[in-house]
Design an enzyme around this catalytic site. Structure first.
Site, mmCIF file in Angstrom:
data_model
loop_
_atom_site.group_PDB
_atom_site.id
_atom_site.type_symbol
_atom_site.label_atom_id
_atom_site.label_comp_id
_atom_site.label_asym_id
_atom_site.label_seq_id
_atom_site.Cartn_x
_atom_site.Cartn_y
_atom_site.Cartn_z
ATOM 1 C CG ASP A 393 89.143 -5.185 -11.237
ATOM 2 O OD1 ASP A 393 89.219 -6.379 -11.562
ATOM 3 O OD2 ASP A 393 89.852 -4.667 -10.348
ATOM 4 C CD GLU A 446 86.936 -9.537 -10.968
ATOM 5 O OE1 GLU A 446 87.762 -10.453 -10.862
ATOM 6 O OE2 GLU A 446 87.200 -8.358 -10.677
#
Length: 705
Positions: A393, A446
């Site tokens: 993330d 990401e």
């Protein structure tokens, strides 16, 4: 035995909870006699048990002492607390805690990537005595002690040993069993005692309680025959707590397993990506503010319950990817923040250590102990929970020192640039380690910038990167009124310019269906039927476009409301959405089984210039994909093709199977009329707001897949 001499000063550090080397005072020692000492601040009396005989120990300010002329190798201690309760214990200080000098060295150099095998709480048997070995990193602490019900949560009663003065503290406590709740009581240089959760805790109490729990790692796996998909990757992104609810409460991991497997088989996904299961205090953080990086959240059960879920998914040939949050952590006082009274895990300067947008703390990627911690947290889930991949993330926030900051609010690197060189090198090291050790485990970034080499072996060495540019451009196009879409065709064509610059996953993620952005259904213009048609058109375009696929839960049946983490999906929408779900099943089967579609290199434009009709078309191998982005039927629409063959319709989103108007093209023969740079062409009836996918019949009489 160690030769020592009794001084009041030795005992003072115990009473002040500032003892960093209790092994020099407590336990058995050879001084002017054989002496055994035990610090029991909750006791009013203590006895030593030798060969079933009980001998009084002398109380020297709660340091109880027994002297003997003979060496004593095997003994126990019985104490009576202030309430009169008697308890018999083994002396922790007659055992050496288990941690090797080499592990200490590797952790301190940032290269102990399996630190969870040493750190945390591990049930062990030493000298035929069962107990638990505790290890924690707290280099600036004056003292660290283990507290729990076993010592009435008394700081200092079980002081840990600062092994080799390394800042790594360890203690073996006999008698500790599975399910024991514990914390670390850390005495800081500010004279505070902080009650901290174990950073390496493998299980924790259910929120709002915050204790760490000792577990026994003895789960029996039966997934040895599972093979990860090497070609098609179709990912169902989900949040466990808001997928389905049990009368408003959470389902257990085990209860979720078969329900989820059944749903994935109905929809055809071969992989599930689970939003962070690592323990976190705040439900509305969705799991992205992690405190315990090595513990699956107890909201849904015990660690073995989560292992059961992964194991069952593997038994049904479904891969498991976990979201992993290596960028930042929250302020919760019981967690990593100011762990030993200092900014141990984060950068001290807020220009480096504080996220301006999220109000969280950025890991100090240059501190070796932190590097070992983060890398170990990644490897742990692959090793101990058999997961098939990790989605990292907020990678952009790790890479850029000026992420979310204005000029003057950030500190340049040693070269004067805005790249966090420490974070970049750590990401590279983690990926290299995982790919070298674990066959076919994938890592996903990401990452929303143009930073080069995210998925190259010489770069950060991720397997995949989320194509956020494609996602935003495509959703913006579909949000447009069909009348004006012809002016936005560039939204669809631009991503082709960079589609092979990285290995991409096409994500339609949770971030796009929250905070007022609306569900995928609500993003679409038109009335109810047109919205559903647009959703089917969008999904067909997504599954036809090169790249691996990721779809957030609810979108597979066109949920009408946006995602709410505090409730379950709107399963009532299946009344209309079942036809979308049927399409998803067929698109997944096409994508997984047809080389034309799972081979990302199979792409060439047929026509992207028909702005008048707002129709685009391209080849995936020998498959022909045509998309009509207006609510107008295009009869006898001509498309150039490569083969003088009969073309078979394999997907038509207007089919009655998907509750459409059933404008079909069951079989079309190519004619020798050149078009779009092809030697042949076909004419089809193109339904409104629909996708049509056709393949040439091969010599054996079947479509060419």
């Amino acid at each position: 035995m160690i030769k020592l001499y009794n001084t009041c000063m030795d005992f003072k550090c115990l009473n002040d909870v500032e003892c960093s080397h209790p092994e020099k005072i407590l336990g058995p020692h050879l001084e002017d006699a054989y002496i055994i000492r035990a610090y029991i601040p909750i006791a009013r009396a203590a006895f030593i048990l030798i060969d079933n005989k009980k001998y009084q120990m002398i109380d020297n300010g709660k340091v109880f002492e027994y002297r003997s002329d003979n060496e004593i190798n095997d003994y126990k201690i019985l104490y009576i607390d202030d309430s009169g309760y008697e308890k018999t214990i083994d002396d922790p200080y007659r055992f050496r805690p288990e941690i090797s000098d080499y592990d200490i060295y590797l952790y301190g150099t940032g290269r102990l990537f399996e630190a969870y095998k040493t750190f945390g709480a591990h049930l062990k048997t030493i000298k035929d005595v069962s107990g638990c070995n505790f290890v924690v990193w707290a280099p600036s602490a004056l003292s660290v002690s283990v507290v729990g019900n076993f010592n009435h949560w008394t700081p200092g009663m079980h002081p840990m040993i600062n092994v080799n003065d390394s800042g790594i503290w360890a203690l073996f406590i006999p008698g500790i069993k599975e399910n024991e709740v514990y914390k670390f009581a850390i005495k800081t240089k500010n004279n505070e005692i902080k009650m901290k959760t174990d950073p390496f805790a493998f299980y924790t109490e259910k929120r709002p309680r915050t204790g760490s729990i000792v577990i026994n790692d003895d789960f029996h796996w039966t997934d040895n025959s599972f093979k990860r998909s090497e070609n098609a990757l179709s990912i169902y992104e989900m949040h466990l707590g808001s997928w389905k609810r049990n009368n408003g409460d959470y389902y257990n991991y085990r209860e979720i397993a078969d329900m989820l497997i059944d749903h994935l088989k109905k929809t055809g996904f071969n992989c599930v990506e689970i939003m962070p299961v690592m323990e976190h205090p705040l439900d509305i953080s969705w799991g992205y503010q992690v405190v315990n990086y090595f513990a699956p959240t107890s909201r849904y059960g015990k660690p073995d319950d989560f292992k059961y879920l992964v194991n069952r998914l593997h038994e049904n040939n479904i891969m498991v990817i976990l979201d992993f949050v290596p960028a930042h952590f929250p302020d919760d006082d019981y967690g990593l923040y100011m762990f030993d009274g200092t900014h141990l895990y984060d950068y001290e300067d807020p220009r480096m250590g504080r996220t301006p947008d999220w109000g969280t703390n950025i890991f100090d990627f240059g501190r070796n102990g932190v590097r070992s911690f983060i890398a170990s947290a990644a490897v742990f889930w692959i090793d101990k929970y058999h997961v098939d991949g990790l989605r990292f993330d907020a990678v952009t926030s790790m890479i850029y020192l000026d992420f979310g900051r204005k000029p003057g609010e950030w500190i340049p690197n040693i070269n004067g640039g805005n790249i966090n060189l420490e974070a970049v090198s750590l990401l590279k090291e983690i990926n290299d380690y995982i790919h070298n050790k674990y066959y076919n485990v994938i890592t996903v970034a990401e990452e929303s910038s143009t930073y080069p080499g995210i998925t190259s072996e010489s770069g950060l060495n991720f397997n995949y990167k989320w194509n956020l540019g494609w996602m935003h451009d495509t959703l913006d196009f579909f949000h447009e009124d069909p009348l004006y879409r012809k002016y936005r065709i560039n939204n669809l064509t631009f991503s082709v310019m960079y589609m092979y610059s990285e290995n991409f996953i096409l994500p339609v993620s949770h971030d796009e269906v929250v905070y007022g952005k609306g569900s995928l259904y609500r993003k679409m213009p038109g009335n109810k039927n047109e919205k559903i048609s647009n959703v089917k058109l969008f999904l067909s375009y997504m599954f036809s476009y090169p790249g691996k696929k990721l779809l957030f839960m609810g979108n597979e049946f066109a949920q009408k409301n946006e995602w709410n983490v505090l409730s379950q999906l709107s399963w009532n929408d299946l009344d209309d959405g079942k036809y979308v779900m049927e399409l998803i099943h067929d698109l997944n089967n096409l994508y997984k089984n047809d080389f034309n579609f799972y081979n990302d290199k199979n792409f060439s434009w047929i026509d992207f210039n028909d702005k008048t009709n707002t129709v685009i078309s391209f080849n995936r191998g020998n498959a022909v994909c045509i998309f009509n982005f207006t609510p107008v039927e295009r009869e006898n629409y001509a498309i150039g093709v490569d083969y003088p063959s009969r073309y078979i319709e394999i997907i038509n989103t207007d089919s009655k199977k998907y509750n459409g108007g059933n404008i079909l093209n069951e079989s079309i023969y190519a004619c020798k009329y050149p078009m779009h740079g092809r030697r042949y062409s076909i004419e089809i009836d193109l339904p409104p707001l629909a996708a049509v996918i056709m393949e040439p019949e091969d010599l054996n009489g079947s479509s060419g897949n």
